[in-house]
Design an enzyme around this catalytic site. Structure first.
Site, PDB file in Angstrom:
ATOM      1  N   PHE A 207      49.365  21.515  80.809  1.00 25.49           N
ATOM      2  CA  PHE A 207      48.001  21.737  80.326  1.00 25.49           C
ATOM      3  C   PHE A 207      47.029  20.984  81.242  1.00 25.49           C
ATOM      4  O   PHE A 207      47.399  19.987  81.858  1.00 25.49           O
ATOM      5  CB  PHE A 207      47.913  21.232  78.878  1.00 25.49           C
ATOM      6  CG  PHE A 207      46.656  21.613  78.165  1.00 25.49           C
ATOM      7  CD1 PHE A 207      46.439  22.925  77.771  1.00 25.49           C
ATOM      8  CD2 PHE A 207      45.687  20.669  77.874  1.00 25.49           C
ATOM      9  CE1 PHE A 207      45.276  23.281  77.097  1.00 25.49           C
ATOM     10  CE2 PHE A 207      44.522  21.013  77.207  1.00 25.49           C
ATOM     11  CZ  PHE A 207      44.317  22.327  76.822  1.00 25.49           C
TER      12      PHE A 207
ATOM     13  N   THR B  79      44.791  18.725  81.012  1.00 22.83           N
ATOM     14  CA  THR B  79      44.623  17.275  80.900  1.00 22.83           C
ATOM     15  C   THR B  79      45.857  16.501  81.337  1.00 22.83           C
ATOM     16  O   THR B  79      45.788  15.275  81.476  1.00 22.83           O
ATOM     17  CB  THR B  79      44.290  16.874  79.453  1.00 22.83           C
ATOM     18  OG1 THR B  79      45.331  17.346  78.591  1.00 22.83           O
ATOM     19  CG2 THR B  79      42.948  17.449  79.025  1.00 22.83           C
ATOM     20  N   LYS B  80      46.979  17.180  81.549  1.00 23.50           N
ATOM     21  CA  LYS B  80      48.203  16.503  81.936  1.00 23.50           C
ATOM     22  C   LYS B  80      48.152  16.093  83.410  1.00 23.50           C
ATOM     23  O   LYS B  80      47.241  16.467  84.157  1.00 23.50           O
ATOM     24  CB  LYS B  80      49.417  17.398  81.675  1.00 23.50           C
ATOM     25  CG  LYS B  80      49.576  17.826  80.222  1.00 23.50           C
ATOM     26  CD  LYS B  80      49.728  16.648  79.296  1.00 23.50           C
ATOM     27  CE  LYS B  80      50.276  17.027  77.920  1.00 23.50           C
ATOM     28  NZ  LYS B  80      49.491  18.027  77.188  1.00 23.50           N
ATOM     29  N   THR B  81      49.155  15.330  83.856  1.00 29.89           N
ATOM     30  CA  THR B  81      49.156  14.805  85.218  1.00 29.89           C
ATOM     31  C   THR B  81      49.187  15.918  86.245  1.00 29.89           C
ATOM     32  O   THR B  81      48.542  15.839  87.296  1.00 29.89           O
ATOM     33  CB  THR B  81      50.363  13.864  85.415  1.00 29.89           C
ATOM     34  OG1 THR B  81      50.314  12.848  84.418  1.00 29.89           O
ATOM     35  CG2 THR B  81      50.332  13.211  86.796  1.00 29.89           C
TER      36      THR B  81
END
Length: 375
Positions: free
Chosen positions: A177, A179-181
């Site tokens: 997603f 917002t993930k790294t």
């Protein structure tokens, strides 16, 4: 509004996507294999399957683990609801076990007390990017005859006692997603070491189709023939998104380093601030920090959340205990089940953390937070 998380897209990422758009494949093509191979470099060589989301990854993992109606899945309530919901969708009973209050990860002692003769899987959650206590949880799962699953939606690239996330459990799930790294826009993956579980997972993500004539029940019709022996779903991640993911993975080391730098800076700037507890870290763990979760004490979390967002700082709360959701309440789950997780939730606040966060923006976050706490 300064967001709490945000993707970092480079010109190389854009070019990788454009190259696929100008090519012959948009759905399942060569970029999928390249992405899966690149991801396997970060799992210590454990083969990976790309899927459409982190939720799909969990669903596929539970299928590969053989989770079925009547089974139990032990997991943490301090997670996004999908960790538990996908097990429930398989017909399993979700058994919530409490967390360790410093890291927010599943407590092995609580998990041990929660397993039974019906436990099919023990699912750890690498909360905020900090790996769970896998050695102890492996012992719990082994004693129960259960599969160990890692929900590593937050922790891609992390290591635990020198081993990468992806090699620590029988099945490991990732989320990409924004917002993930690392991001593929929407997307996820499952790392699966066991060949038979890998085969089952691969079939389930593609409608359950069996294409190899040697495995078909009624072969010999022609090259077009394919069969479904067990129902599956279309969880295939398309080439265009896998191209973005492969490009992002080439920057994972840099993403991790920048997040670690920001976390160290938060630690230094917020050290000793009254009413605030900073995130813990085990000495044998190298986290890939997805969140910077502080605990706001003295019952002030709600006030701090409202005032920081009013000031244009997009703090977040992660997460409502999973069994507080009405869908679980309707199944008979009641508040008070996991006191440590509920206490953590009552104080938890995620501060902005993403690679492009500037020092000036971080200073603004710190100044706003300390001003509110000091008022």
């Amino acid at each position: 509004m300064l967001p709490y998380g945000k993707q970092s897209i480079s010109d190389d990422d854009v070019e990788a996507v454009v190259e696929v758009l100008r090519g012959d494949w948009l759905t399942t093509g060569p970029a999928v294999g390249r992405f899966e191979a690149e991801l396997a470099r970060w799992t210590g060589g454990v083969p990976c399957l790309a899927v459409t989301s982190g939720t799909a990854a969990l669903h596929v993992a539970y299928v590969a683990a053989g989770v079925a109606p009547g089974d139990e899945v032990v997991t943490s309530p301090l997670t996004f609801v999908a960790t538990a919901a996908t097990a429930a969708l398989r017909g399993a009973r979700v058994v919530f076990a409490d967390i360790r209050p410093d890291t927010g990860t599943l407590c092995p002692d609580a998990a041990s007390a929660a397993v039974s003769g019906r436990t099919r899987a023990v699912t750890a959650v690498d909360y905020a990017g900090h790996p769970a206590d896998y050695d102890e949880l492996r012992e719990v799962a082994t004693r129960a005859g259960a599969v160990l699953v890692a929900d590593a939606a937050h922790s891609i690239g992390s290591t635990y006692k020198g081993l990468p996330v992806g090699r620590l459990a029988d099945l490991t799930t990732f989320s990409f997603f924004p917002t993930k790294t690392v991001t593929t826009a929407e997307g996820g993956a499952v790392a699966v070491a066991d060949p038979e579980r890998f085969r089952r997972a691969a079939r389930f993500r593609n409608h359950g189709l069996v294409r190899d004539p040697a495995e078909q029940r009624d072969p010999g019709h022609g090259g077009w023939h394919q069969e479904v022996h067990e129902f599956g779903l279309n969880y295939r991640l398309p080439d265009v998104l896998c191209a973005l993911g492969a490009s992002q993975l080439r920057r994972l080391a840099a993403f991790r380093a920048r997040r670690a730098e920001l976390v160290a800076r938060y630690d230094a700037l917020l050290a000793g601030v009254p009413g605030l507890t900073l995130p813990a870290r085990r000495p044998y763990v190298e986290p890939s920090w997805h969140l910077y979760p502080v605990r706001v004490r003295d019952g002030r979390r709600g006030e701090v959340y409202d005032r920081m967002r009013a000031a244009g700082i997009g703090v977040q709360v992660n997460y409502i205990p999973a069994y507080w959701h009405p869908v679980f309440e309707d199944l008979g789950y009641r508040r008070g089940l996991c006191p440590e997780a509920e206490a953590y939730y009552a104080e938890q606040l995620s501060l902005p953390l993403f690679p492009d966060l500037s020092s000036a923006e971080q200073d603004r976050v710190v100044e706003c937070l300390t001003s509110i706490l000091g008022s």
